[in-house]
Design an enzyme around this catalytic site. Structure first.
Site, PDB file in Angstrom:
ATOM      1  N   ASP A   1       0.813  -1.226   0.000  1.00 33.53           N
ATOM      2  CA  ASP A   1       0.000   0.000   0.000  1.00 33.53           C
ATOM      3  C   ASP A   1       0.843   1.271   0.000  1.00 33.53           C
ATOM      4  OD1 ASP A   1      -2.278  -1.597   0.103  1.00 33.53           O
ATOM      5  OD2 ASP A   1      -2.219  -1.659   2.296  1.00 33.53           O
TER       6      ASP A   1
ATOM      7  N   LYS B   1       1.905   2.157  -5.048  1.00 37.30           N
ATOM      8  CA  LYS B   1       2.448   1.593  -6.293  1.00 37.30           C
ATOM      9  C   LYS B   1       1.523   1.880  -7.465  1.00 37.30           C
ATOM     10  CE  LYS B   1       2.382  -2.434  -4.327  1.00 37.30           C
ATOM     11  NZ  LYS B   1       2.028  -2.027  -2.942  1.00 37.30           N
TER      12      LYS B   1
ATOM     13  N   GLY C   1      -4.594  -4.248  -3.836  1.00 37.23           N
ATOM     14  CA  GLY C   1      -5.564  -3.201  -4.145  1.00 37.23           C
ATOM     15  C   GLY C   1      -4.783  -1.956  -4.499  1.00 37.23           C
ATOM     16  N   HIS C   2      -4.758  -1.611  -5.781  1.00 35.86           N
ATOM     17  CA  HIS C   2      -3.956  -0.474  -6.250  1.00 35.86           C
ATOM     18  C   HIS C   2      -4.905   0.644  -6.679  1.00 35.86           C
ATOM     19  CE1 HIS C   2      -0.337  -3.305  -7.197  1.00 35.86           C
ATOM     20  NE2 HIS C   2      -0.765  -3.384  -5.966  1.00 35.86           N
TER      21      HIS C   2
ATOM     22  N   GLN D   1       1.885  -6.018  -3.257  1.00 36.80           N
ATOM     23  CA  GLN D   1       2.377  -6.161  -1.889  1.00 36.80           C
ATOM     24  C   GLN D   1       3.684  -5.367  -1.708  1.00 36.80           C
ATOM     25  OE1 GLN D   1       1.220  -9.469  -3.432  1.00 36.80           O
ATOM     26  NE2 GLN D   1      -0.677  -8.515  -2.816  1.00 36.80           N
TER      27      GLN D   1
END
Ligand code: GDP
Ligand code: IMO
Ligand code: MG
Length: 447
Positions: free
Chosen positions: A13, A16, A40-41, A223
């Protein structure tokens, strides 16, 4: 032409998604190489927010090819929902490709992930419950289903009937859960197969072709370094290799073809799930970072644990990934603070320790040694060059760069694309650009 890996330098988080989207404007191909829908991006463009779990963060550029690589694990149900959502927004997904050798997350993976976490009690990992660990476990155990198996209807029927009966023994006997109905699962997955068929290719060959045509390839990590299965805070890690080396394994691209590696780190630290976190802040300060940084998981909505920047793990990330430079995100979140602490070393049993200890037990005993810097107590979110930054903010960045012996190429001051300072072109600038955040020569690097 440059082939560039973007990795998370902390516990995930780091931003990225934002940085990959930003760099995608100079990329022809963007590839995800590991992880699954645990990721989750978030990308914010012109006030519109996109949350991506599997689709690479280059998807908003119509001419950029996006590839979900072999090292990822694919939950078809979530991927299809993601495709629908993107298409509903009027964005084409025809530039997406999926590796036929990527493994598929099945319903029993999710059930086993959740049930095993419950069974672990106090020893739980705090997983996202998305079936990631069990999917990778099956890959290693050689009982996994790959995308190319999904595409072969008759083969899939035979394979799944056997596998589901085998998994039902685990579900029933180990976890007291009702068994899955093989036919129901087979029908559901055959439906997914038809929807995904047009995207499925030999991704490694596609990437190799692109490299030969001297295209620019961006490898997007999910990650972060400290969640790496081999190099993270084991066992409180994910089940893949987010580190830069994982990009080669997870795409079938040889290491000689990689030109540079960019690390993304927040100006402080966060972590979701269980596991040691030496600079974690309880109380008011932790709450302040959490609320200013909107630190709630993109995938699970869980509150992220917050703490000061940890330069020991930062240095570790520089080493393990061979970082050329860093993108520091969320500097704006620190705007209000009177003073800011940075962990420069640890103390273990009264002894100073400069390096990340590989033993989980030792890491749990680490006490941070802090250096305190003055805050700037003014807004940075509208700064667009280093000259716009308050002196204390610039000093903070310089201090981080010196501590980690790596130049800072990008500073992010907000979620949207324009809230960014490009200090040095991270892709086309000099390799291991011998510059600190303020543009001064980085003597530590040039030595
Ligand atoms: P990722 O998993 O590394 O892509 O990061 P996430 O998207 O899960 O979390 C980062 C969050 O911070 C997202 O909500 C981003 O929109 C947001 N974000 C990214 N960069 C910045 C920044 O510089 N400042 C602020 N305030 N938010 C940012
Ligand atoms: P992005 O790509 C932050 C964490 C989970 C848990 C551990 C194992 O958005 O940075 P898993 O479900 O992978 O078996 O969970 O890893 N985790 C993440 N934390 N960001 C992520 O992804 C994460 N993906 C997994 O919280 O601690
Ligand atoms: Mg995330």
């Amino acid at each position: 032409m440059a082939n560039v890996i973007v990795i998370g330098a902390q516990w995930g988080d780091e931003g990225k998604g934002k940085i990959t989207d930003l760099l995608s404007r100079s990329a022809d191909v963007v590839v995800r190489y590991q992880g699954g829908v645990n990721a989750g991006h978030t990308i914010v463009v012109k006030g519109q927010t996109f949350k991506l779990h599997l689709i690479p963060s280059g998807i908003l550029y119509p001419d950029t090819e996006c590839i979900i690589g072999s090292g990822t694990v694919i939950d078809p149900q979530v991927l299809i929902a993601e495709l629908d959502q993107i298409e509903e927004l009027g964005i084409s997904t025809s530039n997406l490709l999926i590796a036929e050798t990527a493994h598929v997350t099945m319903p029993y993976h999710r059930l086993i992930d959740q049930a095993s976490e419950e069974r672990r009690g106090n020893h739980k990992i705090g997983t996202t419950g998305r079936g990631i660990g069990p999917t990778y476990a099956d890959k290693s155990e050689r009982t996994g289903i790959r995308m190319l198996d999904l595409m072969d209807s008759q083969g899939l029927r035979d394979q799944l009937e056997w596998t589901i009966n085998y998994k039902n023994v685990i579900l029933e006997k180990l976890y007291n859960l009702p068994p899955l109905e093989p036919q129901k699962v087979i029908d559901e997955y055959l439906g997914y197969a038809e929807r995904l068929r047009p995207y499925v290719v030999d991704a490694s060959l596609k990437i190799y072709d692109a490299i030969q045509r001297r295209r620019n390839i961006l490898f997007e990590g999910a990650q972060g370094t400290l969640l790496d299965l081999d190099h993270g805070t084991y066992p409180y890690v994910t089940s893949s290799n987010p580190v830069a080396g994982g990009a080669c394994v997870g795409t079938g691209v040889g290491p000689t073809m990689i030109d540079r590696v960019i690390g993304v780190a927040k100006a402080y630290t966060t972590r979701v799930g269980e596991g040691p976190f030496p600079t974690e802040l309880d109380g008011e300060l932790g709450e302040l970072l959490c609320s200013r940084g909107a630190e709630f998981g993109t995938t699970t909505g869980r509150k992220r644990r917050c703490g000061w920047f940890d330069a020991v793990i930062g240095r570790y990330a520089v080493r393990i990934n061979g970082l050329d430079c860093l993108a520091i995100t969320k500097l704006d979140v620190l705007d209000e603070l009177e003073e800011i602490k940075v962990c420069v070393a640890y103390e273990i049993d009264g002894e100073r320790c400069e390096h990340f200890p590989t033993s989980a037990r030792k890491f749990t005993q680490c006490r941070p040694v802090y250096k305190t810097l003055p805050g700037w107590q003014q807004s940075t979110s509208n700064c667009r060059s280093l000259d716009d930054l308050p002196r204390q903010a610039l000093d903070y960045l310089k201090f981080l760069a010196e501590l980690m012996e790596v130049p800072i190429a990008i500073v992010s001051l907000g979620a949207s694309r324009d809230q960014t300072i490009i200090v040095e072109d991270p892709i086309h600038g000099p390799k291991r650009a011998l510059l600190h955040a303020d543009g001064s020569p980085a003597s530590l690097l040039s030595a």
